[in-house]
Design a protein around this motif. Structure first.
Motif, short mmCIF file in Angstrom:
data_model
loop_
_atom_site.label_atom_id
_atom_site.label_comp_id
_atom_site.label_asym_id
_atom_site.label_seq_id
_atom_site.Cartn_x
_atom_site.Cartn_y
_atom_site.Cartn_z
N SER A 171 -1.47 4.47 -1.67
CA SER A 171 -1.21 3.49 -2.73
C SER A 171 -1.79 2.16 -2.26
N GLN A 172 -2.27 1.38 -3.17
CA GLN A 172 -2.91 0.13 -2.80
C GLN A 172 -2.47 -0.97 -3.76
N MET A 173 -1.61 -1.85 -3.27
CA MET A 173 -1.19 -2.99 -4.08
C MET A 173 -2.20 -4.11 -3.91
N CYS A 215 1.72 -6.17 -13.12
CA CYS A 215 2.51 -5.32 -12.21
C CYS A 215 3.17 -4.12 -12.88
N CYS A 218 2.20 -0.26 -12.62
CA CYS A 218 2.59 0.53 -11.44
C CYS A 218 4.11 0.57 -11.27
N HIS A 219 4.73 -0.59 -11.38
CA HIS A 219 6.16 -0.68 -11.06
C HIS A 219 7.07 -0.42 -12.25
N ALA A 231 4.82 3.50 -5.95
CA ALA A 231 5.21 2.13 -6.26
C ALA A 231 6.72 2.00 -6.17
N THR A 251 4.52 -10.55 0.21
CA THR A 251 4.10 -9.23 -0.27
C THR A 251 3.17 -9.35 -1.47
N SER A 255 -0.09 -8.34 0.01
CA SER A 255 0.17 -6.90 -0.02
C SER A 255 0.72 -6.41 1.32
N ASN A 257 0.48 -2.83 3.75
CA ASN A 257 -0.25 -1.57 3.87
C ASN A 257 0.23 -0.80 5.10
#
Length: 286
Positions: A171-173, A215, A218-219, A231, A251, A255, A257
């Protein structure tokens, strides 16, 4: 300077010649039983050094006349234990994890072994009992990024998160501040909105609008999270990196990771299944 050595009139013992403030030190011999024990320990140590590995040299050591090796003994014990476990581990390899859990005998064996395996391989990050730490998920609650079923846990252990496996969880925020997607004031507004989802801040209308645009895909609209994407749920008061405003702003801005190793190839199939069953049993498994 010591005074003259003489015989004490009261005890009958000779003095050492030392005197302090008129008090003379007696040269009292040690008890014979103490001396005999002392000599016996010296003899015992010499015999022990001859019989067992002892004196080192530059490249090796004296191996002892008995040829005893603690390493060889440990290796023999490990082989004996592996032979005793072989039938169980072979059965574990032949079954999928749900079938393994349904077998009471295998389940007991896997939970006992999984506890030891977890301490050896996982507790360094997830802590004893899987209670987690900042940046390392609690495995004993019911909050899961990727799902808490037996199959989901096994998959995560086997392939890791953002790791080397071709099938790793990924996953990549976005880095909203670092990549220039949002300004600092906008990020502060989003942080307030995110914190308000769990009652930790007052609602922020601007933040809610930005959240819906940037957002929610995803969330979720209400911050309920999405396990298919990894997420996290932002409304359950469970925080991986902290619930203070500075942590949330960090965050969103840059982000997170975190990486979990790919255990496939490092641990055998039976070991991974035992670990998955143990983690599932910690209290948060679904």
């Amino acid at each position: 300077m010591p005074s003259k050595i003489e015989k004490d009139a009261i005890s009958g013992e000779h003095t050492t010649g030392h005197e302090w403030d008129g008090i003379k030190e007696l040269n009292t011999p040690l008890p014979k039983w103490w001396l005999y024990v002392f000599y016996a320990t010296i003899i015992f140590s010499i015999v022990w050094m001859i019989l067992y590995p002892s004196v080192p040299s530059l490249s090796t050591y004296f191996g002892g006349t008995l040829g005893y090796s603690q390493r060889a003994e440990v290796e023999a014990n490990l082989q004996k234990a592996a032979a005793a476990q072989a039938s169980f581990r072979d059965r574990i390899r032949s079954l999928d994890i749900t079938e393994m859990k349904a077998d009471p005998e295998l389940n007991r064996f896997a939970l006992a072994g999984g506890r030891v395996l977890f301490a050896e391989n996982c507790a360094g990050c997830h802590q004893s009992g899987g209670v987690g730490a900042k940046g390392y998920p609690n495995l004993a609650d019911d909050d899961w990024l990727w799902g808490g079923s037996l199959e989901a846990i096994e998959y995560t252990i086997r392939h890791g998160v953002r790791s080397t496996s071709d099938e790793t969880r990924t996953s990549q925020m976005p880095r909203f501040l670092a990549d220039g997607m949002l300004t600092a004031p906008q990020i502060n507004a989003v942080a307030d909105h995110v914190l308000s989802l769990s009652g930790l801040a007052k609602p922020n209308a601007e933040g809610a609008a930005i959240f819906a645009e940037q957002c929610a895909s995803c969330h979720g609209e209400k911050g309920e999270g999405n396990r298919d994407l990894g997420a996290p749920n932002l409304a359950d008061k469970i925080w991986l990196y902290g619930s203070d405003r500075a942590s949330v702003v960090q965050t969103i801005s840059y982000s997170r990771n975190g990486v979990m190793p790919t255990w496939s190839g490092r641990l055998d199939d039976a070991t991974i299944k035992m670990l998955a069953l143990y983690v599932h049993a910690l209290g948060g498994g679904e």
